[in-house]
Design an enzyme around this catalytic site. Structure first.
Site: not given
Ligand code: URA
Length: 231
Positions: A103
């Site tokens: 993310d």
């Molecule tokens: N899980 C998440 O919620 N975000 C990420 O960036 C990676 C794994």
């Protein structure tokens, strides 16, 4: 392989641009200045330079980036710059792609390759490649939180429970969690399903590869020859 082809394959521009770089005397190969674009060379295991910058030759490349917050993994980022902007031009030009996604606000280990088969192998759900996350939670955590995540939680809009493969407490409101699947926002959704909330998320390992401390935020390193540790 002709020197022009070597440069072209490593992302140094069009064939015409690569010929130009060589003809202008801006390229050395294996320690020697070569200004003939058609010179035959054996690139495997060799290093070339362009304008004094060293580049090891790799038919297919694999790198690790320490992703900062504030960068999107998507090809067409909407609100933040793309992680691709953190890589030097030749790596972008040769078509390196992130292996999976983090993310925008997640930091840590992000791998890239231009090897389609490796990319496929590492993100295929059946491979169960382990990813380790350092999770800072909004609310306090305890052993029960870990037990819940290990037993499995039901994510919104999913029909089966998802389990953490490993989970340990690392502080009053932080855990280290390993997952082997890669569902959308999986860690954040798992913590929400366990009645908590993610405040900060950092990926510290992928397969058996643990991000080295020396790899500072925003920096990248070659991982060629280390595919075995990825899983
Ligand atoms: N899980 C998440 O919620 N975000 C990420 O960036 C990676 C794994």
């Amino acid at each position: 392989m002709r020197l022009e082809q070597v440069l072209f394959s490593q992302g140094f521009g069009t064939r015409h641009e690569c010929r130009g770089l060589i003809s202008l005397g801006r390229v050395t190969f294996d320690g020697e200045l070569i200004d003939d674009p058609d010179a035959e060379v054996v690139p495997e295991g060799k290093v070339f330079t362009v304008d004094g910058n060293q580049w090891p030759y790799f038919e297919k490349a694999l790198i690790a980036l320490h992703k900062p917050a504030g960068y999107e993994c998507s090809q067409k980022p909407s609100f933040h710059p793309s992680v691709m902007t953190l890589l030097p031009a030749p790596l972008r030009v040769r078509g390196m792609q992130p292996i999976g996604r983090l993310d925008e606000d997640t930091t840590g280990l992000l791998l890239f390759t231009d090897d389609g088969a490796l990319q496929h192998r590492l993100i295929h759900p059946k491979r169960h490649v382990a990813k380790v996350y350092e999770v800072t939670c909004k609310h306090p955590v305890n052993q029960q939180t870990c037990d819940k995540l290990l037993a499995g939680v039901r994510l919104v809009d999913e029909s089966v429970d998802v389990k953490a493969q490993a989970c340990e407490l690392t502080g009053p409101s932080s855990i280290r969690m390993t997952i082997t699947t890669g569902k959308y926002h999986q860690v954040k959704r798992m913590l929400a399903a366990a009645g908590n909330r993610v405040d900060a998320l950092h990926r510290s390992a992928f397969g058996k590869f643990v991000m080295p401390q020396e790899l500072r935020v925003g920096q990248w390193m070659w991982l060629n020859g280390r595919q075995d540790v990825l899983g």
